[in-house]
Design an enzyme around this catalytic site. Structure first.
Site, PDB file in Angstrom:
ATOM      1  N   HIS A  59       0.762  -1.233   0.100  1.00 58.13           N
ATOM      2  CA  HIS A  59       0.000   0.028   0.064  1.00 58.13           C
ATOM      3  C   HIS A  59       0.937   1.266   0.129  1.00 58.13           C
ATOM      4  O   HIS A  59       1.750   1.273  -0.840  1.00 58.13           O
ATOM      5  CB  HIS A  59      -0.886  -0.067   1.133  1.00 58.13           C
ATOM      6  CG  HIS A  59      -2.033   0.788   1.157  1.00 58.13           C
ATOM      7  ND1 HIS A  59      -2.327   1.719   0.216  1.00 58.13           N
ATOM      8  CD2 HIS A  59      -2.985   1.097   2.289  1.00 58.13           C
ATOM      9  CE1 HIS A  59      -3.323   2.481   0.518  1.00 58.13           C
ATOM     10  NE2 HIS A  59      -3.791   2.247   1.878  1.00 58.13           N
TER      11      HIS A  59
ATOM     12  N   HIS B  50      -1.970  -2.153  -9.629  1.00 67.05           N
ATOM     13  CA  HIS B  50      -2.998  -1.818  -8.912  1.00 67.05           C
ATOM     14  C   HIS B  50      -4.201  -2.565  -8.743  1.00 67.05           C
ATOM     15  O   HIS B  50      -4.410  -3.118  -9.879  1.00 67.05           O
ATOM     16  CB  HIS B  50      -3.364  -0.327  -9.301  1.00 67.05           C
ATOM     17  CG  HIS B  50      -4.049   0.364  -8.278  1.00 67.05           C
ATOM     18  ND1 HIS B  50      -5.646   0.314  -8.078  1.00 67.05           N
ATOM     19  CD2 HIS B  50      -3.580   1.454  -7.302  1.00 67.05           C
ATOM     20  CE1 HIS B  50      -5.829   1.045  -6.863  1.00 67.05           C
ATOM     21  NE2 HIS B  50      -4.662   1.685  -6.482  1.00 67.05           N
TER      22      HIS B  50
ATOM     23  N   ASP C 284       2.502   5.578  -6.534  1.00 70.55           N
ATOM     24  CA  ASP C 284       3.843   5.714  -5.534  1.00 70.55           C
ATOM     25  C   ASP C 284       5.031   5.767  -6.516  1.00 70.55           C
ATOM     26  O   ASP C 284       6.148   5.653  -6.022  1.00 70.55           O
ATOM     27  CB  ASP C 284       3.807   4.433  -4.846  1.00 70.55           C
ATOM     28  CG  ASP C 284       2.839   4.257  -3.772  1.00 70.55           C
ATOM     29  OD1 ASP C 284       2.619   5.643  -3.155  1.00 70.55           O
ATOM     30  OD2 ASP C 284       2.321   3.646  -3.428  1.00 70.55           O
TER      31      ASP C 284
HETATM   32  N1  CMC Z   1       5.262  -6.022 -10.702  1.00 70.27           N
HETATM   33  C1  CMC Z   1       5.622  -7.188 -11.205  1.00 70.27           C
HETATM   34  N2  CMC Z   1       4.369  -7.955 -11.419  1.00 70.27           N
HETATM   35  C2  CMC Z   1       3.380  -7.437 -10.945  1.00 70.27           C
HETATM   36  C3  CMC Z   1       3.065  -6.182 -10.190  1.00 70.27           C
HETATM   37  C4  CMC Z   1       4.358  -5.470 -10.173  1.00 70.27           C
HETATM   38  N3  CMC Z   1       4.525  -4.490  -9.326  1.00 70.27           N
HETATM   39  N4  CMC Z   1       1.886  -6.133  -9.990  1.00 70.27           N
HETATM   40  C5  CMC Z   1       1.172  -7.104 -10.345  1.00 70.27           C
HETATM   41  N5  CMC Z   1       1.941  -8.005 -11.122  1.00 70.27           N
HETATM   42  C6  CMC Z   1       1.500  -9.211 -11.732  1.00 70.27           C
HETATM   43  C7  CMC Z   1       1.682 -10.302 -10.464  1.00 70.27           C
HETATM   44  O1  CMC Z   1       2.859 -10.898 -10.480  1.00 70.27           O
HETATM   45  C8  CMC Z   1       0.612 -11.456 -11.243  1.00 70.27           C
HETATM   46  O2  CMC Z   1       1.239 -11.910 -11.960  1.00 70.27           O
HETATM   47  P1  CMC Z   1       0.800 -13.412 -12.572  1.00 70.27           P
HETATM   48  O3  CMC Z   1      -0.847 -13.330 -12.986  1.00 70.27           O
HETATM   49  O4  CMC Z   1       1.650 -13.880 -13.772  1.00 70.27           O
HETATM   50  O5  CMC Z   1       0.790 -14.290 -11.362  1.00 70.27           O
HETATM   51  C9  CMC Z   1      -0.451 -10.327 -11.837  1.00 70.27           C
HETATM   52  O6  CMC Z   1       0.496  -9.156 -12.204  1.00 70.27           O
HETATM   53  C10 CMC Z   1      -1.306 -10.056 -10.768  1.00 70.27           C
HETATM   54  O7  CMC Z   1      -1.141  -9.498  -9.574  1.00 70.27           O
HETATM   55  P2  CMC Z   1      -1.569  -9.355  -8.185  1.00 70.27           P
HETATM   56  O8  CMC Z   1      -0.591  -9.278  -7.272  1.00 70.27           O
HETATM   57  O9  CMC Z   1      -2.449 -10.581  -8.233  1.00 70.27           O
HETATM   58  O10 CMC Z   1      -2.799  -7.987  -8.491  1.00 70.27           O
HETATM   59  P3  CMC Z   1      -3.221  -7.338  -7.247  1.00 70.27           P
HETATM   60  O11 CMC Z   1      -4.399  -6.707  -8.054  1.00 70.27           O
HETATM   61  O12 CMC Z   1      -3.472  -7.972  -5.890  1.00 70.27           O
HETATM   62  O13 CMC Z   1      -2.154  -6.049  -7.392  1.00 70.27           O
HETATM   63  C11 CMC Z   1      -1.140  -4.600  -6.166  1.00 70.27           C
HETATM   64  C12 CMC Z   1      -2.217  -4.952  -6.347  1.00 70.27           C
HETATM   65  C13 CMC Z   1      -1.013  -3.023  -5.704  1.00 70.27           C
HETATM   66  C14 CMC Z   1      -0.803  -5.425  -4.663  1.00 70.27           C
HETATM   67  C15 CMC Z   1       0.366  -5.100  -6.979  1.00 70.27           C
HETATM   68  O14 CMC Z   1       0.214  -4.582  -8.184  1.00 70.27           O
HETATM   69  C16 CMC Z   1       1.592  -4.927  -6.309  1.00 70.27           C
HETATM   70  O15 CMC Z   1       1.959  -5.686  -5.217  1.00 70.27           O
HETATM   71  N6  CMC Z   1       2.329  -3.657  -6.829  1.00 70.27           N
HETATM   72  C17 CMC Z   1       3.405  -3.325  -6.009  1.00 70.27           C
HETATM   73  C18 CMC Z   1       3.108  -2.556  -4.711  1.00 70.27           C
HETATM   74  C19 CMC Z   1       2.583  -1.235  -5.036  1.00 70.27           C
HETATM   75  O16 CMC Z   1       3.026  -0.431  -5.916  1.00 70.27           O
HETATM   76  N7  CMC Z   1       1.700  -0.935  -4.353  1.00 70.27           N
HETATM   77  C20 CMC Z   1       1.252   0.511  -4.170  1.00 70.27           C
HETATM   78  C21 CMC Z   1      -0.145   0.526  -4.661  1.00 70.27           C
HETATM   79  S1  CMC Z   1      -0.860   2.209  -5.441  1.00 70.27           S
HETATM   80  C22 CMC Z   1      -0.964   3.019  -3.762  1.00 70.27           C
HETATM   81  C23 CMC Z   1      -2.273   2.477  -3.039  1.00 70.27           C
HETATM   82  O17 CMC Z   1      -3.454   3.083  -3.731  1.00 70.27           O
HETATM   83  O18 CMC Z   1      -2.276   1.883  -2.109  1.00 70.27           O
END
Ligand code: CMC
Length: 384
Positions: A226, A265, A319
């Protein structure tokens, strides 16, 4: 008995579940749109200021001149911290992570406020406004202590974001710094049912007090998935070091299935509209202070990420460029997430007040996947 679901509808992490109704704002993840009370974020970022946006979120409409003056006066009156709060910041703030200090300080102020025992709705509102007012003073002081600098005497003539800048940096901002920080706070003010807002609403739904709710929110914001992503995103950009390295470093990380901080996201599957605005500011400020290499490196990382993962809906989020912006204007990396909290406080308060007015205790269920067979208790000395 363990909980069971007769008709299990299971959404890990509550993904896609609608659990509250709101008039405060919405995120359109397909169109890349963020709206506060009917106003597009780019409109507010370009024309408004943080005080107005805070009023809008909490009260539902943009203030007229009198409402603005009253709100502004109230925020200024409530900014001050008591000496014992400064003592606490000095005691723990040098070595603890600034988010831990922030969480502890907010909880501490709440513990000293008798209105937190069983607050009615008006008191919850007053506590919320007090928190909005105090947040820049608290985070400003945390920044000073963390950097081993003297705490700054509050200058009550300054606007919300200029006051914050002055408390944190010990000097008044330039016009460009002032506009950038104010815009960043507006962009962070609210964002649907994100994890910290949900934590805040969940806590207040138990009829706990606003200080406890915001303490929960800060705890949730701290995590790297987050708010904590911004400091890690800058660390990554610095590690990559120059645009030429981006392809190799990022390619390897993707190969290793590492998450690239500042990308992706849960809601946006296109470019985050906040990142678009912050990227422009990051470009401007890095050109001004001779750190263009940092910006160009980030831009190249973005290009690599979009070419490799854009088809999965992964783009820069808020971010990715915010950390670069804050560092360019002199903030320590560990204070980036507390800055996020200074902006988000208005959304936390607005949404918690809106929710508790029509309160329903948050209480989801878990799908039980353990044994259904009832076991007989075996004394410890008879177990294998
Ligand atoms: N880098 C590389 N791969 C990614 C990333 C990333 N930042 N984000 C998602 N993916 C890939 C993930 O590995 C998965 O791949 P696969 O389908 O092959 O397993 C796919 O995309 C779906 O990912 P997920 O983690 O299931 O998606 P989510 O909806 O849970 O992700 C997230 C949301 C924010 C947790 C994730 O994108 C992430 O961990 N990002 C990095 C941390 C980050 O920048 N957080 C700040 C969010 S914005 C501030 C806020 O509003 O809080």
């Amino acid at each position: 008995m363990p909980e069971t679901n007769d008709k299990p509808e299971f959404s890990r992490g509550l993904e896609g579940v609608i659990a509250a109704e709101t008039k405060i704002g919405y995120v359109d993840g397909q169109a890349g749109r963020l709206v506060y009370r009917g106003y597009e974020i780019s409109e507010l970022a370009g024309k408004s200021n943080y005080e107005e946006v805070s009023y809008l979120l909490v009260n539902g409409h943009l203030p007229n001149e009198k409402e603005y003056r009253d709100y502004d006066r109230k925020l200024k009156e409530l900014r001050t911290l008591k000496p014992d709060t400064y003592s606490l910041i000095k005691e723990i703030g040098k070595s603890a992570h600034p988010m831990s200090t922030l969480r502890t300080v907010v909880s501490y102020i709440g513990a000293k406020d008798s209105r937190t025992v069983e607050p009615n709705l008006d008191e919850q509102h007053d506590l919320g406004i007090e928190l909005i007012a105090k947040m820049p003073t608290i985070v400003g002081a945390i920044n000073r202590v963390y950097r081993g600098e003297e705490i700054v005497k509050p200058d009550h003539d300054l606007t919300y974001s200029d006051f914050f800048f002055h408390q944190a940096m010990g000097r008044k901002p330039s016009d460009v710094e002032s506009k950038m920080l104010d815009t960043a706070l507006i962009l962070h003010a609210d964002h649907g049912m994100n994890a910290s807002t949900f934590a805040c609403m969940l806590t207040i739904s138990t009829l706990s007090d606003m200080y406890s709710a915001v303490t929960s929110a800060i705890s949730a914001l701290k995590g790297p998935l987050h708010g904590g992503a911004n400091e890690r995103a800058l660390a990554l950009i610095e590690k990559v070091g120059s645009p030429e390295n981006a392809d190799k470093v990022i390619g390897k990380m993707i190969e290793n299935k590492e998450k690239i901080m500042g990308f992706g996201h849960r809601v946006y599957k296109v470019y985050d509209p906040r990142a678009k605005i912050l990227k422009e500011y990051a470009h401007e400020v890095t050109s001004m202070n001779g750190k263009e290499e940092l910006f160009h490196t980030a831009n190249k990382i973005e290009e690599v990420m979009i070419s490799k993962l854009g088809n999965k809906g992964i783009f820069p989020n808020v971010d990715f460029y915010s950390g670069m912006l804050y560092s360019s204007i002199g903030f320590s990396r560990e204070v980036f997430t507390p800055i996020f909290a200074v902006g988000r406080i208005s959304g936390w308060v607005a949404r918690s007040l809106e929710y508790v007015r029509e309160n329903r205790l948050f209480r989801p269920k878990a799908l039980y996947s353990g044994t259904k067979e009832l076991l007989k208790y075996v004394p410890i000395n008879e177990r294998d």
